[in-house]
Design an enzyme around this catalytic site. Structure first.
Site, mmCIF file in Angstrom:
data_model
loop_
_atom_site.group_PDB
_atom_site.id
_atom_site.type_symbol
_atom_site.label_atom_id
_atom_site.label_comp_id
_atom_site.label_asym_id
_atom_site.label_seq_id
_atom_site.Cartn_x
_atom_site.Cartn_y
_atom_site.Cartn_z
ATOM 1 N N LYS A 34 1.085 38.084 -3.563
ATOM 2 C CA LYS A 34 1.219 36.622 -3.442
ATOM 3 C C LYS A 34 2.665 36.197 -3.224
ATOM 4 C CE LYS A 34 -2.969 35.885 -6.188
ATOM 5 N NZ LYS A 34 -3.476 35.806 -7.582
ATOM 6 N N ILE A 85 -4.487 25.567 -6.615
ATOM 7 C CA ILE A 85 -3.236 24.791 -6.557
ATOM 8 C C ILE A 85 -2.790 24.623 -5.113
ATOM 9 C CG2 ILE A 85 -0.868 24.590 -7.416
ATOM 10 C CD1 ILE A 85 -1.496 26.893 -9.347
ATOM 11 N N ASP A 125 -1.052 42.380 -7.561
ATOM 12 C CA ASP A 125 -1.609 41.129 -7.042
ATOM 13 C C ASP A 125 -0.526 40.052 -6.961
ATOM 14 O OD1 ASP A 125 -4.040 39.282 -6.532
ATOM 15 O OD2 ASP A 125 -3.052 38.346 -8.257
ATOM 16 N N GLU A 168 -4.655 29.130 2.161
ATOM 17 C CA GLU A 168 -4.256 28.410 0.951
ATOM 18 C C GLU A 168 -4.816 29.074 -0.304
ATOM 19 O OE1 GLU A 168 -2.382 25.101 0.623
ATOM 20 O OE2 GLU A 168 -2.292 26.269 -1.211
ATOM 21 N N VAL A 210 -16.008 33.803 -4.896
ATOM 22 C CA VAL A 210 -15.310 32.732 -4.193
ATOM 23 C C VAL A 210 -16.213 32.112 -3.125
ATOM 24 C CG1 VAL A 210 -13.290 32.142 -2.798
ATOM 25 C CG2 VAL A 210 -13.066 33.776 -4.666
ATOM 26 N N GLY A 250 -14.634 38.000 -18.045
ATOM 27 C CA GLY A 250 -14.698 38.001 -16.578
ATOM 28 C C GLY A 250 -13.364 37.703 -15.921
ATOM 29 N N LYS A 255 -5.184 37.911 -0.060
ATOM 30 C CA LYS A 255 -3.730 38.102 -0.154
ATOM 31 C C LYS A 255 -3.320 39.541 0.082
ATOM 32 C CE LYS A 255 -5.697 37.949 -4.419
ATOM 33 N NZ LYS A 255 -6.804 37.092 -4.840
#
Lengths: 434, 434
Positions: B206, B137, B202, B130, B14, B188, B106
């Site tokens: 969120k 999104i 996960d 975000e 990221v 991946g 998160k």
């Protein structure tokens, strides 16, 4: 100061939705923002007869919006009367009086936005117009803020609920254009004069604004190619189905190698296209950014409450700036200085095409038509010729490979001269899967 | 000051996407915002080996993030290392040093968000996250700002790309869970240890964050019912298809009469449900607000660039506050004071159910099972019993009317004691069309 004073001009469909939202959710909004939205004044020509519970505690009600845009007791003017003339005058005067402005008036902004935004910029006030495109769908803020790190490559949208409702009825109920339009009127989706909706003009207003934001330029509304749905027939809708496709009125803005390409027209798209499943009065927008890839945003594109939700969102955002006493965080259209970008002539826009000709059942028809296409370098991807039941003429349908509007025009001019061709040929652009 | 100085911690997947975005689109971002984003420092344990062109002109590169969170030359700290321990330490220290913070973490925020946000609030700095939900999104900002005039009623989401990829392969390619997972690893999409993704953890992180924002409360992550996809088989996927449905891992937050209902589990939804067509690694969220109605938001939920786009959007938004020297415009979670809302016990959550039992081919099976369902007041909507090819056992599938988790549990406990029942019964919740 945590109280922000709002003056509303126009207590019609959207005005009522906005007022209902901020009255009903007054506590919710305060909890989310720490700001109290006070509806200080409402101006409407029919204010006497439009009285309802929500207006009860509004301190100032008038027929004369002039009083409201000049009042020292108003922070934000919300213009929801629509149209070009008085709306422009009120907005201009409000800005001159250092009011922040929120409007849903796409027709006005598409044509006079440049002037209005530059006045606002000089006056140091903000202008919100989230409700002008896509009703309740967060869209303007997405392009201006959430995707701010992106070079936007494409905006592809269904942004007229009336046209989409009509096409949906024609596609799934087999309705004719006329009966679908009549139904839309009955349900309140279409106005008495539906010209703006069915001729694509409303979509063109909206894509003018969305493309301007997306590409950081001022798109000239008058140069946006605009074609409506009035010539779409169930014959073509049914052929599209056979091809695994559907027909939608799309508003498209694309960044190209040479500039931008902005247009509104009926479009054949694969059923796999994200926009294919957007039916009835829903609106949806597919955005492509160079960093984020594809994002897709859907919701109610019109209606009292959905549009009121977007108006309220703008009011809340601008309220925070007023409370913080900061200049608008971002320029209204989301860029500092407009770039001059070349708008591609529709004749140079490339796409695949769906063509339909009604022909007599005589020898030489296919070779005649195919010959003209070949001569103009229009390559055929697939062809379909099949008699109707109980009709003498025969429809001939082609899907072409990518070609230009100019080549198609040239072909049609020539083909229409064949004696075996009956009526007007149909040419509908095809957009690739999105 | 129009220059904002960024310190990045974590130059992984990221981190690289974020840096690529702000470097590639430096001019675009400046044009949209008037702000120059300067990448002043990058901290990464492997900084020596992770060198690339984008890091060339970064003035300060270090293995020690500590230097960065205390540096007077950094305005915004971007934390992209993930995990609970050092990430928390760095963020806490950055806030203590009056830095604004952007994170995609998160897992950390779902568990320690309350503490972190309250520190940020006291320090008067903003925290952007975000990128933590739904990758590229726009979602957090939609809930916090664009739908601020709404009482949010429901958030229904596919927010784990790995699980969605696996279910898509099982649904459309007939892959088994194991082969689909292996493929996800090869591509991946899944990590070596896929537990967080396939067990729904996960997604639970969120939906904890999204529900907290949506409902103006602090959802306790530990109390969120979480069930993954590891027990989903192609048998159930195929039965779902026959019923005109598909199976998705949904993360659901609903406002109820008694409080809220937040959960993650495999869910059977009609093919007409907006989330049914969200395939592969895409994420999407359906939001219902009392004013706007339904909005739907789709995009890439993970990946270097999409997530980088969201990180950059946060950095840009916070930069404007830094430049304007204003306090954060809105509280990090979008409300002033958290409400205490009762979280419904999963056993009390009502829904329709899909049930499958593998049974011996002996008399009395249907009457036995149906009898237990009836005794527990579980009403049957439809039933399907049909032999497999080449297998002795027979699957018996039921769709129930609305019932509670408790009633289903009671039924299963009893049914499993029948001697004709083979293996583990399957119970999957059904969500209505959205």
């Amino acid at each position: 100061m945590t109280k922000v004073r709002i003056g509303l001009i126009g207590y019609g469909v959207v005005g009522r939705g906005f007022v209902a939202a901020i009255k009903k959710n007054r506590a919710v909004i305060y909890d989310k923002t720490g700001i109290e939205l006070e509806l200080s004044a409402v101006a409407d020509l029919n204010i006497a007869s439009s009285y309802d519970q929500f207006l009860e505690d509004v301190p100032f009600k008038t027929r004369d919006a002039e009083e409201l845009v000049t009042s020292p007791n108003i922070d934000i003017v919300v213009e929801l009367i629509g149209g070009y003339t008085v709306a422009k005058e009120f907005i201009t005067k409000a800005i001159a009086n250092k009011k922040y402005v929120v409007t849903a008036n796409k027709a006005l902004l598409a044509q006079f936005g440049r002037e209005i935004f530059s006045q606002a910029d000089e006056a140091g006030v903000g202008v919100g117009f989230e409700a002008s495109c896509g009703g309740g769908i967060p869209l303007i803020s997405v392009l201006k803020e959430d995707l701010a790190a992106n070079n936007i490559l494409e905006v592809c949208a269904i942004i007229n609920g009336t046209a989409n409702f009509i096409l949906t009825r024609m596609t799934y109920e087999g309705a004719t254009y006329e009966t679908a339009l009549a139904e839309a009127k009955t349900l309140g989706y279409a106005e008495a004069d539906p010209t703006f909706d069915v001729e694509g003009i409303d979509s063109a207003h909206k894509i003018t604004l969305l493309s301007s934001i997306a590409f950081g330029t001022w798109v000239d509304f008058k140069k946006v190619y605009t074609e409506g749905i009035t010539k779409i027939s169930t014959v073509d809708i049914n052929f599209a189905k056979e091809l695994g496709c559907t027909i939608k009125l799309l508003a498209i803005g694309k960044r190209t190698e040479k500039g931008i390409d902005v247009r509104v027209h009926p479009t054949i798209i694969s059923l796999k296209h994200r926009l294919a499943a957007v039916n009835d009065s829903f609106n949806a927008v597919l955005v492509k950014g160079d960093i984020v890839g594809e994002t897709f945003h859907l919701g109610r594109g019109a209606g009292s409450l959905p549009t009121g939700s977007a108006v309220a969102a703008d009011v809340i955002k601008l309220s925070k700036e007023i409370v913080n006493r900061t200049a608008p965080r971002i320029p209204p259209l989301g860029f500092l200085s407009p770039k001059e970008l070349n708008l591609t002539d529709i004749k140079d826009v490339e796409s695949e095409y769906y063509l339909r000709f009604e022909t007599e059942d005589t020898p030489g028809v296919l070779s005649g038509v195919a010959g003209v296409l070949a001569k103009n370098s229009v390559s055929i991807k697939s062809a379909l010729q099949r008699p109707y039941e109980n009709e003498l003429q025969i429809p001939m349908v082609f899907l072409t490979h990518t070609t230009t509007g100019r080549q198609i025009d040239d072909c049609l001019k020539e083909i229409i001269r064949f004696p075996f061709i009956k009526g007007e040929p149909v040419a509908i652009r095809v957009e690739e899967e999105g």
